[in-house]
Enzyme design. Structure first.
Site, PDB file in Angstrom:
ATOM      1  CD  GLU A 127      35.666  -0.736 -32.148  1.00  0.00           C
ATOM      2  OE1 GLU A 127      36.214   0.236 -31.345  1.00  0.00           O
ATOM      3  OE2 GLU A 127      36.144  -0.751 -33.345  1.00  0.00           O
ATOM      4  N   GLY A 265      38.286  -2.047 -41.941  1.00  0.00           N
ATOM      5  CA  GLY A 265      39.472  -2.034 -42.437  1.00  0.00           C
ATOM      6  C   GLY A 265      40.525  -2.691 -41.278  1.00  0.00           C
ATOM      7  CB  ALA A 266      42.722  -2.961 -39.334  1.00  0.00           C
ATOM      8  CG  MET A 267      38.869  -4.963 -33.813  1.00  0.00           C
ATOM      9  SD  MET A 267      38.064  -3.198 -33.308  1.00  0.00           S
ATOM     10  CE  MET A 267      38.366  -3.553 -31.724  1.00  0.00           C
ATOM     11  CD  GLU A 268      40.789  -0.953 -31.641  1.00  0.00           C
ATOM     12  OE1 GLU A 268      40.069   0.020 -30.836  1.00  0.00           O
ATOM     13  OE2 GLU A 268      40.731  -0.737 -33.104  1.00  0.00           O
ATOM     14  CG  HIS A 299      44.202   3.962 -37.396  1.00  0.00           C
ATOM     15  ND1 HIS A 299      43.598   4.825 -37.662  1.00  0.00           N
ATOM     16  CD2 HIS A 299      43.396   2.942 -36.625  1.00  0.00           C
ATOM     17  CE1 HIS A 299      42.220   4.789 -36.893  1.00  0.00           C
ATOM     18  NE2 HIS A 299      42.060   3.819 -36.515  1.00  0.00           N
ATOM     19  CD  GLU A 300      43.411  -0.723 -36.616  1.00  0.00           C
ATOM     20  OE1 GLU A 300      42.847  -1.015 -35.422  1.00  0.00           O
ATOM     21  OE2 GLU A 300      42.821  -0.015 -37.289  1.00  0.00           O
ATOM     22  CG  HIS A 303      43.520   1.740 -31.975  1.00  0.00           C
ATOM     23  ND1 HIS A 303      42.786   2.925 -31.299  1.00  0.00           N
ATOM     24  CD2 HIS A 303      43.032   1.932 -32.994  1.00  0.00           C
ATOM     25  CE1 HIS A 303      41.914   3.406 -32.222  1.00  0.00           C
ATOM     26  NE2 HIS A 303      42.137   2.498 -33.478  1.00  0.00           N
TER      27      HIS A 303
END
Length: 829
Positions: A127, A265-268, A299-300, A303
């Protein structure tokens, strides 16, 4: 403009001309274990229809070896970012054989070698537009397609992608894994993870639906992986979304992988979510840290629907996924997990990020005007995430919770596996709520800036005053002392506020709290009577959300120069030892030293630093042994000791096992923080740091060692650090941050000021020569905290033609510095 910087207009034109049917991507990663191999072969086959005879395919790699169009080999026309293809028909099959490059910046296919066991680990991060660093593609979110990945890798590795493995074949110490085709998804959320990862499995079921779950990390971190808690949060989130979205989990599995040297922090990535390893705690974690991880997990997961199932057409509507995921992360944490006070952290910390971003000259509407990819990269900010989530919370208060969830359920069913814009969402929410939301959207999604709400009293008359009129649904809380001496809410008024001034009748009370329960997005000011009350009795406010709103109001007033910085620091010193909410405590312990360094005049800082060090030292020994508060104060001690060294001997004693408070867990990360503080003040030498590295020769330990080394207060050390940041291309993203952090440690302007002119001299070359992720870290991290705006103003005046994204970063740093200087002046007697 570089051809790598795709624009909104040209990708929109390509989307009108091209419709992608499928991708097959063949990656050969067998050579990844060879440190001499910097690249990998990849073959991409794309099936698509076209209404034009020529277009381009995106690829950022070492080379393109061949291109085949509808079975015929054609000349390679490649400029380093775009492959031009012609001779297209209505239906096309294009195959591109190319060579990609392993990344050390966290962009594309990142390669990491674990110093503990020498094993190699790979993961992808794309991303907004880095899939093209791994395979040739149409790199834009609105050209969705099914993807089939075929990956060759060492036989003992775990190999993961978005889908389940369909077949696996082993030959001569290697394996080839073919994954089932995905459902239609965007390029930026495809994923490959490969390496000898440690794995824990589980299954989530709901009726006939059964979803395999996996939690993975590097083998050397397996002993620290609390997979049980992660899987518990995962199941709680899956249950909540199943109940409230009424749309089945859209993908076939749900792996969560904690990866090294991660930029986010993270990726979905659907079915293969990646997280920073910072969430694998190597020591004791506070409840606030665990809550933060739970929020990110949820949160992820949101998504999977907001962003993966339904995706924005272009990055203007990035908020359609990030704002919703940020809101849902807090909501589900509060309603479905043990972290019932998640909204406290949101009100105090996430919204602080939004308030900061929204007061910059580069602020933008939640629905932004994103003209190109460089602008998109910088819009993953406090507006898109935290302000957007705050506005959604206000929307729920405005239309009602039932109508909100009904609207988003309509949205999922209407646009599954498609792409949307603002209008698509608003039409579904309007239909569900019976309200025309166009005016609401105009006020909240298409404007900029933070409203400040204050209360003016004149006898019996009270007015809520808005600095910038917007429609708010908010509550006013009346707080008084009870028989035990605690400040408790005795009355609550909920009302609509839309005008510059809104009249209401309120009783006199020790504390009147605007935006009680944090329903809207606005900075609140405490009236003088309420400010006097909290200055004496903040620790008597029993409700943590109310207390968080007070702390937030105090910090915003300090940043705006309306509350003396010394007064804020005094309250932090007096009330932090009794702060029971660890998220609030962490914020206060970070904000107080920030107030000292940024908002106090230079002459007052030495004594304020010394006083703050004594305060956190006392807080450390007063905290309950083994508690999260004790650990929070220990971390604050390490930060404070970077600029005040009169406790250096005591800190060294703690590191050597002498005089530590009972119950303090000296995990490796805390030890490194304390050693870095000693190093920054000249109270630790190379032999001390080398010995600590011997005890913790891990990836994290090596990164911390770099920072501690660069922190040493010597001119030759700073010169080496400066040169490394600008010239050493072998530094990974994490190592670069460590050297920058060490360079700036200790606030030694006498050692860093000589590089101010060099900073401005290299800005444009840095932006041109480095990836945007690495360049951003350098531009922001090395910006000089000078006592004048003249150098940055001169650069901006002389570089009006610089890339817009670079100018945005410099303008933002200038604004931070201007605020510092302005507030310091207001705090000067």
């Amino acid at each position: 403009m570089s051809s790598a910087n795709l624009t909104r207009s040209e990708t929109a034109a390509r989307a009108r001309a091209v419709d992608v049917h499928s991708y097959e991507v063949e990656l050969d990663l067998r050579g990844a274990v060879d440190p001499q191999r910097t690249n990998f072969p990849v073959v991409t086959t794309i099936e698509f229809t076209s209404s034009t005879d020529e277009t381009w395919i995106d690829f950022l790699g070492d080379s393109v070896e061949s291109v085949t169009v509808n079975g015929e080999s054609v000349p390679v026309v490649y400029d380093g970012a775009r492959i031009t293809i012609g001779g297209l028909r209505e239906i096309n099959v294009v195959s591109v054989a190319a060579t990609g490059r392993y990344s050390r910046s966290g962009e594309g296919l990142h390669r990491f070698v674990d110093p503990v066991d020498g094993e190699t680990y790979l993961y992808t991060q794309y991303e907004p537009a880095d899939a093209r660093r791994v395979f040739a593609c149409f790199e834009q979110p609105d050209l969705k397609a099914p993807f089939t990945f075929v990956v060759a890798a060492p036989e003992h590795w775990q190999v993961l992608s978005n889908q389940v493995a369909e077949r696996q074949r082993s030959t001569e110490g290697a394996q080839t894994v073919t994954f089932a085709p995905t459902l239609p998804i965007s390029t930026y959320i495809t994923a490959i993870v490969a390496g000898p990862y440690h794995r824990v499995d589980a299954i989530w079921t709901r009726g006939d639906l059964e979803v395999p779950l996996g939690v993975l990390c590097r083998a050397s971190l397996a002993e620290y992986l609390d997979a049980d808690e992660i899987l518990e949060i995962t199941a709680q989130g899956m249950d909540y979304y199943a109940d409230h979205f009424e749309f089945p989990y859209p993908f076939t599995k749900y792996d969560q992988v904690f990866v090294p040297e991660y930029n986010l922090g993270a990726m979905e990535n659907p079915g293969c979510v990646t997280f920073t390893e910072a969430y694998v705690f190597r020591g004791v974690a506070t409840d606030a840290q665990r809550q933060g991880r739970a929020n990110t997990i949820l949160h992820e997961m949101a998504h999977m629907w907001f962003g993966d199932l339904v995706t924005m057409k272009w990055w203007d509507d990035l908020w359609l996924k990030e704002s919703f995921a940020d809101y849902m992360g807090a909501l589900v944490s509060a309603e479905a997990t043990e972290f019932r006070d998640a909204w406290v952290s949101f009100a105090n910390r996430r919204k602080a990020w939004a308030y900061l971003q929204d007061q910059l000259p580069t602020t933008h509407p939640i629905v932004a005007d994103i003209v190109d990819l460089e602008a998109a990269k910088l819009n993953f900010d406090g507006i898109t995430y935290a302000k957007g989530a705050s506005v959604l919370k206000q929307l729920v208060a405005y239309v009602g919770r039932d109508a909100f969830f009904d609207g988003i359920r309509r949205y999922f069913h209407a646009h599954a596996f498609g792409n949307t814009t603002l209008g698509d969402l608003l039409s579904e929410l309007s239909a569900a709520s019976g309200r025309d939301l166009a005016e609401w959207a105009r006020h909240w999604l298409q404007t900029t800036g933070v409203t400040a709400l204050s209360l003016e009293r004149a006898g019996d008359r009270c007015e809520i005053v808005q600095s910038t009129p917007r429609p708010h649904r908010l509550a006013v809380g009346i707080y008084d002392f009870d028989d035990a001496g605690d400040l408790v809410r005795t009355e609550r008024r909920e009302l609509d506020v839309a005008e510059s001034r809104t009249r209401l009748d309120l009783p006199d009370a020790p504390l009147t709290l605007l935006n009680d329960d944090d329903l809207t997005y606005a900075k609140i000011r405490l009236d003088e009577h309420s400010l006097a009350t909290v200055d004496e009795s903040l620790d008597r406010v029993r409700d943590p959300l109310a207390r968080g709103l007070v702390w937030s109001a105090l910090w915003n007033a300090t940043r705006d120069g309306e509350l003396a910085a010394a007064r804020y620091v005094s309250m932090a010193q007096r009330f932090s030892p009794s702060e029971e909410n660890l998220a609030l405590l962490a914020s206060v312990l970070a904000n107080a030293p920030a107030a000292i360094e940024h908002y106090l005049p230079a002459a007052e800082r030495p004594s304020a630093r010394a006083d703050w060090l004594e305060a956190v030292w006392a807080g450390l020994f007063a905290a309950e042994p083994g508690s999260g508060a004790q650990l929070s104060f220990a971390r604050a001690l390490a930060a404070a000791a970077e600029t005040a060294d009169h406790r250096a001997a005591d800190i060294r004693g703690i590191l050597e096992g002498i005089g530590a408070p009972t119950g303090l867990a000296l995990d490796p990360d805390l030890r490194w923080a304390l050693w870095t503080a000693l190093s920054a003040t000249g109270n630790a030498d190379e032999s001390d740091l080398a010995e600590e590295l011997r005890l913790d020769d891990t990836a994290t330990g090596r990164t911390a060692y770099l920072q501690a080394q660069a922190a040493r207060p010597r001119a030759d050390v700073k010169a080496h650090a400066w040169a490394s940041v600008l010239a050493d291309r072998t530094l990974t993203n994490d190592h670069l941050d460590a050297v920058i952090g060490g360079f700036r440690a200790g606030a030694r302007r006498d050692l860093t000021a000589p590089y101010d002119a060099d900073y401005f001299a290299v800005l444009r070359d840095t932006w041109a020569d480095r990836s945007i992720e690495i360049a951003r870290r350098i531009v922001v991290g090395l910006f000089p905290p000078a006592d004048t705006l003249d150098p940055v103003d001169a650069w901006l005046a002389a570089n009006s033609d610089a890339p817009a994204a670079l100018r945005r970063l410099v303008v933002e740093q200038r604004d931070h510095l201007a605020r510092d200087l302005r507030v310091q002046k207001l705090n000067t007697p």
